[in-house]
Design a protein around this motif. Structure first.
Motif, PDB file in Angstrom:
ATOM      1  N   GLU A   1      -0.751   6.564  -7.113  1.00 52.92           N
ATOM      2  CA  GLU A   1      -1.804   7.253  -6.376  1.00 52.92           C
ATOM      3  C   GLU A   1      -1.594   7.018  -4.879  1.00 52.92           C
ATOM      4  O   GLU A   1      -1.475   5.879  -4.437  1.00 52.92           O
ATOM      5  N   PRO A   2      -1.529   8.065  -4.075  1.00 53.08           N
ATOM      6  CA  PRO A   2      -1.338   7.886  -2.635  1.00 53.08           C
ATOM      7  C   PRO A   2      -2.406   6.992  -2.017  1.00 53.08           C
ATOM      8  O   PRO A   2      -3.570   7.001  -2.429  1.00 53.08           O
ATOM      9  N   SER A   3      -1.992   6.192  -1.049  1.00 55.23           N
ATOM     10  CA  SER A   3      -2.873   5.292  -0.291  1.00 55.23           C
ATOM     11  C   SER A   3      -3.477   4.168  -1.129  1.00 55.23           C
ATOM     12  O   SER A   3      -4.376   3.475  -0.667  1.00 55.23           O
ATOM     13  N   SER A   4      -2.998   4.000  -2.357  1.00 55.95           N
ATOM     14  CA  SER A   4      -3.545   2.946  -3.213  1.00 55.95           C
ATOM     15  C   SER A   4      -2.803   1.630  -2.997  1.00 55.95           C
ATOM     16  O   SER A   4      -1.644   1.608  -2.592  1.00 55.95           O
ATOM     17  N   GLN A   5      -3.491   0.529  -3.272  1.00 53.97           N
ATOM     18  CA  GLN A   5      -2.862  -0.785  -3.247  1.00 53.97           C
ATOM     19  C   GLN A   5      -2.253  -1.048  -4.617  1.00 53.97           C
ATOM     20  O   GLN A   5      -2.911  -0.851  -5.641  1.00 53.97           O
ATOM     21  N   VAL A   6      -1.003  -1.476  -4.635  1.00 55.28           N
ATOM     22  CA  VAL A   6      -0.311  -1.707  -5.898  1.00 55.28           C
ATOM     23  C   VAL A   6       0.323  -3.097  -5.877  1.00 55.28           C
ATOM     24  O   VAL A   6       0.408  -3.737  -4.834  1.00 55.28           O
ATOM     25  N   THR A   7       0.765  -3.531  -7.036  1.00 50.36           N
ATOM     26  CA  THR A   7       1.423  -4.828  -7.130  1.00 50.36           C
ATOM     27  C   THR A   7       2.928  -4.636  -7.296  1.00 50.36           C
ATOM     28  O   THR A   7       3.395  -3.573  -7.740  1.00 50.36           O
TER      29      THR A   7
ATOM     30  N   ILE B   1       0.857  -1.191   0.000  1.00 50.68           N
ATOM     31  CA  ILE B   1       0.000   0.000   0.000  1.00 50.68           C
ATOM     32  C   ILE B   1       0.889   1.236   0.000  1.00 50.68           C
ATOM     33  O   ILE B   1       1.787   1.378   0.846  1.00 50.68           O
ATOM     34  N   ALA B   2       0.662   2.110  -0.951  1.00 53.89           N
ATOM     35  CA  ALA B   2       1.443   3.339  -1.059  1.00 53.89           C
ATOM     36  C   ALA B   2       1.163   4.258   0.119  1.00 53.89           C
ATOM     37  O   ALA B   2       0.098   4.215   0.735  1.00 53.89           O
ATOM     38  N   SER B   3       2.130   5.083   0.435  1.00 47.45           N
ATOM     39  CA  SER B   3       1.975   6.022   1.541  1.00 47.45           C
ATOM     40  C   SER B   3       0.889   7.056   1.244  1.00 47.45           C
ATOM     41  O   SER B   3       0.436   7.208   0.116  1.00 47.45           O
ATOM     42  N   SER B   4       0.508   7.762   2.278  1.00 45.91           N
ATOM     43  CA  SER B   4      -0.623   8.694   2.220  1.00 45.91           C
ATOM     44  C   SER B   4      -0.320   9.938   1.394  1.00 45.91           C
ATOM     45  O   SER B   4       0.824  10.192   1.006  1.00 45.91           O
ATOM     46  N   ARG B   5      -1.369  10.702   1.154  1.00 40.13           N
ATOM     47  CA  ARG B   5      -1.212  11.900   0.327  1.00 40.13           C
ATOM     48  C   ARG B   5      -0.283  12.923   0.971  1.00 40.13           C
ATOM     49  O   ARG B   5       0.478  13.600   0.279  1.00 40.13           O
TER      50      ARG B   5
ATOM     51  N   GLU C   1       4.683  -6.064  -9.503  1.00 34.73           N
ATOM     52  CA  GLU C   1       4.925  -5.960 -10.943  1.00 34.73           C
ATOM     53  C   GLU C   1       4.747  -4.529 -11.434  1.00 34.73           C
ATOM     54  O   GLU C   1       5.498  -4.049 -12.290  1.00 34.73           O
ATOM     55  N   GLU C   2       3.737  -3.842 -10.884  1.00 34.64           N
ATOM     56  CA  GLU C   2       3.502  -2.446 -11.284  1.00 34.64           C
ATOM     57  C   GLU C   2       4.683  -1.567 -10.912  1.00 34.64           C
ATOM     58  O   GLU C   2       5.139  -0.734 -11.708  1.00 34.64           O
ATOM     59  N   ILE C   3       5.194  -1.744  -9.707  1.00 37.37           N
ATOM     60  CA  ILE C   3       6.333  -0.933  -9.266  1.00 37.37           C
ATOM     61  C   ILE C   3       7.573  -1.272 -10.082  1.00 37.37           C
ATOM     62  O   ILE C   3       8.349  -0.375 -10.450  1.00 37.37           O
ATOM     63  N   LEU C   4       7.770  -2.547 -10.390  1.00 43.52           N
ATOM     64  CA  LEU C   4       8.911  -2.941 -11.219  1.00 43.52           C
ATOM     65  C   LEU C   4       8.842  -2.244 -12.569  1.00 43.52           C
ATOM     66  O   LEU C   4       9.855  -1.752 -13.086  1.00 43.52           O
ATOM     67  N   ARG C   5       7.629  -2.173 -13.128  1.00 43.88           N
ATOM     68  CA  ARG C   5       7.450  -1.517 -14.430  1.00 43.88           C
ATOM     69  C   ARG C   5       7.734  -0.025 -14.355  1.00 43.88           C
ATOM     70  O   ARG C   5       8.315   0.564 -15.275  1.00 43.88           O
ATOM     71  N   LEU C   6       7.358   0.605 -13.240  1.00 46.54           N
ATOM     72  CA  LEU C   6       7.553   2.049 -13.074  1.00 46.54           C
ATOM     73  C   LEU C   6       9.008   2.405 -12.780  1.00 46.54           C
ATOM     74  O   LEU C   6       9.414   3.555 -12.929  1.00 46.54           O
TER      75      LEU C   6
END
Length: 282
Positions: A178-184, A158-162, A186-191
């Motif tokens: 997006e702040p406070s969003s759940q991510v994977t 989960i990404a940190s808050s706004r 794989e998504e972070i690796l791509r970014l």
């Protein structure tokens, strides 16, 4: 200067660490008669004396809170609906905080300060925070802005808050999701973040950086290749109060070490080289 009167609460139960930090910052900690152990973690002085120390806001025994005879209870929302009813029935007021941005945090400081008759001191604390953030922003003016991923929880990610995203912007970085969003993973690796920061709620400074990089397959991110993976003390990011300034200073060094000095509360990944995964495909 505080203006104590019969209209201001004299006995406060703080179930939110940020409220305890704010009361301490405005010089009104003596009004706190009960708080959680997490409040004591960020304001050790609150554990002194005869104050009631509760486990945490969610498991706190309502009878124990009421027994402390508070005339104001401060907590984060959503809070236990039945507990709020019992607190109000006992004659105490209830103040629920749910900040999302730095502007919300300033408003919370103003509200708490106003409630205890310390409006001027509250405005001073807000002004000091804003000036500190402005100074950091000035120091990174014109610098390249690294891509940053910062998380407040690891499973799921989960990404940190706004407000953390706002601090990263002030410290000269670009928050990737997006702040406070759940991510994977794989998504972070791509970014491909250039800086990765972990500040897990309740984990203090104990996030296992090497393990999460290896387990998520993030070894080839720019951040891991250049050892720009950090753990920041949980309370420096997740306590929406003046404590955030310590998080900002840690961020500033992590993002722009050429412009800022190393400060306390931040730990860098210890691996000299990123952990590699064997290639079994030849």
């Amino acid at each position: 200067m505080s203006k104590r009167s019969s209209h201001t609460p004299r006995r406060i139960a703080c179930l939110q660490p940020s409220a305890t930090v704010i009361l301490d910052a405005i010089g009104e900690l003596d009004r706190v008669v009960a708080c959680t152990r997490y409040c004591a973690d960020v304001v050790p002085a609150v554990a002194e004396g005869s104050r009631v120390i509760l486990a945490d806001s969610w498991s706190a025994d309502t009878d124990q809170i009421v027994a402390a005879r508070p005339d104001l209870v401060i907590a984060s929302v959503p809070y236990q609906e039945k507990a709020v009813g019992a607190i109000l029935k006992a004659g105490a007021r209830f103040l629920g905080l749910a900040p999302k941005t730095l502007a919300d945090i300033y408003a919370d400081i103003a509200v708490i300060a106003g409630a205890v008759g310390a409006t001027d001191r509250g405005e001073e604390v807000i002004a000091a925070m804003q000036a500190h953030i402005a100074r950091v922003r000035e120091q990174v003016a014109g610098a390249e802005r690294p891509r940053v991923f910062c998380e407040e929880w690891g499973k799921p990610i989960i990404a940190s808050s706004r407000w953390v995203a706002e601090l990263i912007d002030a410290a000269g970085g670009t928050f990737l999701v997006e702040p406070s969003s759940q991510v994977t993973g794989e998504e972070i690796l791509r970014l491909d973040p250039e800086v990765i920061i972990a500040a897990w709620c309740g984990a203090g400074d104990r996030v296992p950086l090497e393990k999460i990089i290896a387990d998520r397959g993030w070894q080839q991110t720019s951040a891991a290749r250049n050892r720009r993976v950090f753990c920041v003390n949980d309370e420096f990011f997740n306590t929406p109060a003046p404590t955030l300034l310590q998080g900002l200073d840690a961020l500033a060094w992590a993002l722009h070490p050429e412009r800022f000095q190393l400060t306390r509360g931040i730990r860098r990944i210890t691996e000299e080289r990123p952990v590699t995964v064997p290639n079994f495909n030849g």
